[in-house]
Design a protein around this motif. Sequence first.
Motif, short mmCIF file in Angstrom:
data_model
loop_
_atom_site.label_atom_id
_atom_site.label_comp_id
_atom_site.label_asym_id
_atom_site.label_seq_id
_atom_site.Cartn_x
_atom_site.Cartn_y
_atom_site.Cartn_z
N ASP A 9 20.48 2.89 -105.70
CA ASP A 9 20.80 4.22 -105.19
C ASP A 9 22.27 4.27 -104.77
OD1 ASP A 9 18.15 4.79 -105.55
OD2 ASP A 9 17.62 4.79 -103.42
N GLY A 10 23.02 5.20 -105.32
CA GLY A 10 24.43 5.32 -104.98
C GLY A 10 25.37 4.58 -105.91
N VAL A 11 24.83 3.80 -106.86
CA VAL A 11 25.69 3.10 -107.82
C VAL A 11 26.04 4.07 -108.95
CG1 VAL A 11 25.87 1.18 -109.45
CG2 VAL A 11 24.65 0.88 -107.28
N GLU A 12 27.34 4.28 -109.17
CA GLU A 12 27.79 5.23 -110.17
C GLU A 12 28.24 4.52 -111.44
OE1 GLU A 12 30.74 7.77 -108.55
OE2 GLU A 12 29.48 8.48 -106.89
N GLU A 13 27.96 5.17 -112.57
CA GLU A 13 28.43 4.63 -113.84
C GLU A 13 29.94 4.73 -113.93
OE1 GLU A 13 26.74 3.00 -116.20
OE2 GLU A 13 24.99 3.14 -114.89
N LEU A 14 30.54 3.87 -114.68
CA LEU A 14 31.98 3.81 -114.83
C LEU A 14 32.48 5.06 -115.56
CD1 LEU A 14 34.31 1.82 -114.25
CD2 LEU A 14 33.99 0.94 -116.56
N SER A 15 33.54 5.67 -115.04
CA SER A 15 34.09 6.86 -115.68
C SER A 15 34.78 6.47 -116.99
CB SER A 15 35.10 7.55 -114.76
OG SER A 15 36.27 6.77 -114.62
N ASP A 16 34.94 7.45 -117.88
CA ASP A 16 35.59 7.18 -119.17
C ASP A 16 37.03 6.72 -118.98
OD1 ASP A 16 33.27 7.89 -120.47
OD2 ASP A 16 33.91 9.96 -120.87
N ASP A 17 37.74 7.33 -118.01
CA ASP A 17 39.13 6.96 -117.79
C ASP A 17 39.26 5.52 -117.30
OD1 ASP A 17 40.04 9.42 -118.59
OD2 ASP A 17 40.25 10.22 -116.56
N LEU A 18 38.41 5.13 -116.34
CA LEU A 18 38.47 3.76 -115.85
C LEU A 18 38.03 2.77 -116.93
CD1 LEU A 18 37.22 3.94 -112.16
CD2 LEU A 18 39.54 3.54 -112.98
N ARG A 19 37.04 3.15 -117.71
CA ARG A 19 36.61 2.25 -118.79
C ARG A 19 37.76 2.02 -119.77
NH1 ARG A 19 31.88 0.42 -120.38
NH2 ARG A 19 30.76 1.82 -118.97
N ARG A 20 38.52 3.08 -120.06
CA ARG A 20 39.67 2.93 -120.96
C ARG A 20 40.70 1.98 -120.37
NH1 ARG A 20 44.60 4.89 -120.84
NH2 ARG A 20 44.09 6.24 -119.07
N ASP A 21 40.99 2.16 -119.07
CA ASP A 21 41.97 1.29 -118.41
C ASP A 21 41.50 -0.16 -118.42
OD1 ASP A 21 43.87 3.17 -117.88
OD2 ASP A 21 43.60 3.21 -115.71
N TRP A 22 40.23 -0.37 -118.12
CA TRP A 22 39.73 -1.74 -118.00
C TRP A 22 39.62 -2.41 -119.36
CZ3 TRP A 22 35.34 -1.28 -113.74
CH2 TRP A 22 35.94 -0.81 -112.56
N GLU A 23 39.25 -1.65 -120.38
CA GLU A 23 39.19 -2.23 -121.72
C GLU A 23 40.58 -2.63 -122.20
OE1 GLU A 23 37.25 0.80 -123.96
OE2 GLU A 23 35.23 0.03 -123.58
N ALA A 24 41.60 -1.87 -121.75
CA ALA A 24 42.97 -2.16 -122.17
C ALA A 24 43.48 -3.48 -121.59
CB ALA A 24 43.90 -1.02 -121.74
N LEU A 25 42.81 -3.99 -120.55
CA LEU A 25 43.22 -5.26 -119.96
C LEU A 25 42.84 -6.46 -120.83
CD1 LEU A 25 42.26 -4.56 -116.24
CD2 LEU A 25 44.55 -4.64 -117.22
N ASN A 26 41.95 -6.22 -121.83
CA ASN A 26 41.54 -7.29 -122.75
C ASN A 26 41.07 -8.54 -122.00
OD1 ASN A 26 42.19 -5.81 -125.15
ND2 ASN A 26 44.35 -6.25 -124.77
N PHE A 27 40.25 -8.32 -120.99
CA PHE A 27 39.75 -9.43 -120.18
C PHE A 27 38.84 -10.33 -121.01
CE2 PHE A 27 36.41 -11.05 -117.26
CZ PHE A 27 37.21 -11.82 -116.43
N ASP A 28 39.15 -11.61 -121.01
CA ASP A 28 38.38 -12.60 -121.77
C ASP A 28 37.50 -13.37 -120.79
OD1 ASP A 28 37.41 -14.80 -123.17
OD2 ASP A 28 39.23 -15.00 -124.39
N ALA A 29 36.22 -13.02 -120.74
CA ALA A 29 35.32 -13.63 -119.76
C ALA A 29 35.16 -15.13 -120.00
CB ALA A 29 33.95 -12.96 -119.82
#
Length: 460
Positions: free
Chosen positions: A256-276
């Motif tokens: 309850d209260g957990v929000e899905e990631l916005s499209d803008d933030l998803r774009r920013d985070w994907e651009a970081l190319n994080f390698d888990a």
Amino acid sequence: MADQKLDEVLNRLDADLPQAIERLMGFLRIPSISTDPAHDSDVFDAATWLVNELRVLGFAAEIRETEGHPMVVASTPQGTERTILFYGHYDVQPVDPLNLWNRPPFDPAIEETDEGPVIRGRGASDDKGQLMTFVEACRAWKDVHGALPSGLTLLFEGEEESGSPSLIPFLEANRDELSQSLALICDTARAADGRPAISSQLRGLVGEEIIVHAANQDLHSGSFGGLAANPIQILCNALAALKDENGRVTLPGFYDGVEELSDDLRRDWEALNFDAEEFLSRVGLKHPVGEKGRMPLEMVWNQPTAEINGITGGYTGDGFKTVLPAEARAKVSFRLTGTQDPDKIRSAFRAHVESYIPADCRVEFHEHGGSPAAVMDLSDPAFETAKQALSEEWGREAVFIGMGGSIPIAGDFKRILNMDTMLIGFAKESDRIHSPNEKYDVESFAKGARSWARILAALR
């Protein structure tokens, strides 16, 4: 004219960099370790150093006593511009183990490294160097404009590294004075790939200790095994049931209260190319775990967690002892996102554990802190303005990022002072904060001050 004035401020910062570094060196020489009572006078000396420096610049600055270490509060007269509260802390971590330092931790120096020149010393990155980037930006601003930026309030804390016990009472007692339209915090880092970043959300925290009691003494596993309740087994059953096969937490109402990631933030985070896998390889792992179907940064920054931090019970010494223990203990933490309610999460967890406790056993709980997540309102134009200013300074597009950990003061500003916070820092993952041989890149210090000058100009 405004652009010309900004160029003059930036040029002044560049020309004054050697003197700015020398001022920082003097600040770093003060061993302001807040958690060690032997350094209480040093913490006060650091507060005094700051007040004197700010008064020379023209701030109305003073030391404010608390039940613990003092706060430093400084301000400039109000104007027509947006009012801003800038926060930093002047206390530092202990230096142990001292033998791992390559030089005395409170004898700072410039060192040449493969990454360029760095300022080496305790507090260089966390947080004296970062704090001083803003002060130096104000200094250059005054030199060029003839006056400090209007509408500024500075709050420098002396207990951040020892849990901030005096902070909330101080905020509550000085709510009217400290409440501004926006808060700035410089105690974070750039993105992992070096680009500038604004942390726009931080996870909250719930900590809980559980003790399961069974028999009134340890029991022989041959005589009682299979008949008497085993508290370790009871505890393990309860903890194992916290997550389902997809990695989702099973507590009722947990999301309850957990929000899905916005499209803008998803774009920013994907651009970081994080390698888990690369990230995990640094600690001897390779395969990411967690909720299926989520990208790695989403799990670290935008999804809540349930983690078992410690578990004990029975005989754990050398050799072997066949017993059913009388009790078993565990410590569990939850990282929260969105508007999750820490009290509801704690209650749901306790009810979950209690459902596994047999009638002739009992459980006790001990609370270990609780704070909600802090999520900033990115619709405020100031966030995009600051992002653009950072991008111009660093020559790379700045990004909005999340933080997996918690910086409680950002939530305190929201809850007590009713204002959002921009967390903008210029540290690097390699700065070794809290560890021996802490450093701060000279580039980080110089471009950090230039970044604040750009942001101040953009927000005027």
